[in-house]
Scaffold this active site. Structure first.
Site, short mmCIF file in Angstrom:
data_model
loop_
_atom_site.label_atom_id
_atom_site.label_comp_id
_atom_site.label_asym_id
_atom_site.label_seq_id
_atom_site.Cartn_x
_atom_site.Cartn_y
_atom_site.Cartn_z
N GLU A 1 41.69 42.43 44.99
CA GLU A 1 40.44 42.15 44.30
C GLU A 1 40.47 40.69 43.88
O GLU A 1 41.31 40.29 43.08
CB GLU A 1 40.31 43.06 43.07
CG GLU A 1 39.08 42.81 42.27
CD GLU A 1 38.13 44.01 42.31
OE1 GLU A 1 36.93 43.79 42.13
OE2 GLU A 1 38.59 45.14 42.52
N GLY A 2 39.61 39.88 44.45
CA GLY A 2 39.53 38.48 44.04
C GLY A 2 38.64 38.32 42.83
O GLY A 2 38.21 39.33 42.25
N TYR B 1 35.67 37.07 42.84
CA TYR B 1 34.26 37.28 43.17
C TYR B 1 34.01 38.55 43.97
O TYR B 1 32.90 39.04 44.00
CB TYR B 1 33.70 36.08 43.94
CG TYR B 1 33.79 34.83 43.12
CD1 TYR B 1 32.88 34.62 42.08
CD2 TYR B 1 34.80 33.91 43.32
CE1 TYR B 1 32.97 33.50 41.28
CE2 TYR B 1 34.90 32.78 42.52
CZ TYR B 1 33.98 32.58 41.51
OH TYR B 1 34.08 31.49 40.72
N GLY B 2 35.02 39.06 44.64
CA GLY B 2 34.79 40.24 45.46
C GLY B 2 36.10 40.83 45.91
O GLY B 2 37.16 40.38 45.53
N VAL B 3 35.99 41.86 46.74
CA VAL B 3 37.17 42.56 47.21
C VAL B 3 37.49 42.08 48.62
O VAL B 3 36.60 41.72 49.38
CB VAL B 3 36.91 44.08 47.22
CG1 VAL B 3 38.14 44.85 47.65
CG2 VAL B 3 36.45 44.53 45.85
N VAL B 4 38.78 42.02 48.97
CA VAL B 4 39.18 41.66 50.33
C VAL B 4 39.78 42.90 50.99
O VAL B 4 40.59 43.60 50.37
CB VAL B 4 40.19 40.48 50.32
CG1 VAL B 4 40.70 40.21 51.73
CG2 VAL B 4 39.55 39.23 49.73
N LYS C 1 36.19 39.57 53.50
CA LYS C 1 35.95 39.28 52.08
C LYS C 1 34.52 39.67 51.74
O LYS C 1 33.58 39.14 52.31
CB LYS C 1 36.19 37.78 51.82
CG LYS C 1 35.99 37.36 50.38
CD LYS C 1 36.53 35.96 50.17
CE LYS C 1 36.19 35.41 48.80
NZ LYS C 1 36.81 34.09 48.60
N ASP D 1 41.27 25.56 43.55
CA ASP D 1 41.83 26.81 43.00
C ASP D 1 43.15 27.15 43.68
O ASP D 1 43.39 28.30 44.04
CB ASP D 1 40.81 27.94 43.16
CG ASP D 1 41.11 29.14 42.25
OD1 ASP D 1 41.89 28.98 41.27
OD2 ASP D 1 40.58 30.23 42.51
#
Ligand code: ADP
Length: 312
Positions: free
Chosen positions: A15-16, A18-21, A36, A134
């Site tokens: 889980e990043g 901004y969203g899930v990978v 992603k 980042d």
């Protein structure tokens, strides 16, 4: 855009912010890919722009140490988009978690192998006028052959575009350069070099260097270890927005050696680390300079990437 139906989703990788990978297989070719997911955000087009911008950046780049982007596909619901990338199986962060459980550490030959590849990626980015913004151990992955891949260009920007202020809570504090923490409005590629320094120390010590809990706490931890900056070591420091607003305790420099034992990092390695963690961004070492640092020529030299995983 092609449809997500072209892929068979296997499992969630991570889980990043901004969203899930997800890990998935291309049904036609049988290749593993990473998908992603871009969550729908308020503005109707916001999420597709974010996905498209990240893909455009990935497509623009061609370097072995930067993840390859393939395409964008639409989900089963039309408000979902996925960025399709090459799948990279090992996360350096996860690898370190596993190693810590077995009380294992990287040797200098491992640290050098990862650092040379990371620096090579960052040199390429900066030569292409791209800031990653980042960099952290979560965003560096390894193939089965030990080839390092930098991922997550969700925060990346081209130098020319107006430098947006990092909003608090976005990106990871622990790798954040002091000029950003002090709200400088004119930051550039040295911010990535600070993050590279934090990653370097983390690879050596097997734990993050500055684990702040807030922007102010992060600054305090940095100042405690590296000394409170002054106009002397960092011309322009006193004019930064936050410097005049907060009164920081005075700490002397030179605390870094206490954090990192000589048995884990040679004097030459420490001098390189100090050059990554230099307060004045204009005097902070660049990726090109760092690649030429004598630390990398000192024995033991970097292990071959192909030997990396099997030698742990
Ligand atoms: P976010 O921008 O939402 O933080 P990231 O791009 O950082 O998302 O991805 C989140 C995590 O997913 C990464 O830290 C990494 O562990 C994993 N990941 C990202 N890209 C890949 C990839 N190409 N292959 C395998 N895992 C990946």
């Amino acid at each position: 855009f092609r449809s997500i139906e072209e892929f068979h989703i296997l499992n969630r990788v991570d889980e990043g912010s901004y969203g899930v990978v997800y890990k998935a297989v291309n049904k036609k070719t049988g290749d593993d890919v990473a998908l992603k997911h871009f969550k729908r955000i308020n503005e109707r087009t916001g999420f597709s722009i974010a996905a498209q911008r990240e893909l455009d950046l990935l497509m623009e780049m061609g370097h072995v140490n930067i993840v390859t982007g393939h395409e964008i596909v639409v989900g089963s619901r039309s408000d979902e988009l996925f960025l399709v990338m090459e799948y990279v199986p090992h996360g350096v962060y996860n690898l370190m978690v596993t190693m810590r459980n077995y009380r294992l550490m990287f040797g200098p030959e491992h640290v050098k192998c990862l650092m040379l590849q990371l620096l090579s990626a960052v040199q390429y980015l900066h030569d292409s006028f791209i800031l990653h913004r980042d960099l952290k151990t979560n965003n560096i992955l390894l193939t089965e052959d030990g080839v390092l891949k930098v991922v997550d260009f969700g925060m990346a920007r081209e130098f020319e575009s107006p430098h947006q202020q990092l909003s608090p809570g976005v990106g990871t504090l622990w790798y954040c350069a002091p000029e950003l923490l002090l709200h400088s409005k004119t930051y550039s590629s040295p911010i990535d070099m600070w993050s590279v320094g934090c990653i370097f120390a983390e690879l050596v010590n097997m734990q993050p260097l500055f684990r702040g809990t807030s922007q102010l706490n992060q600054l305090k931890l940095i100042f405690q270890q590296l000394g409170t900056p002054s106009e002397n070591v960092w011309p322009g420091y006193s004019a930064l927005p936050l410097t005049s607003e907060v009164i920081f305790d005075q700490h002397p420099p030179g605390g870094l050696r206490k954090e990192i034992k000589p048995s884990l990092l040679s004097d030459s390695g420490l001098s390189l680390l100090e050059q990554f963690l230099t307060y004045d961004p204009s005097r902070r070492i660049t990726a090109t300079e760092a690649l030429l640092h004598p630390y990398f020529d000192e024995q033991p030299v970097a292990i071959e990437p192909a030997m990396f995983l099997s030698s742990l």
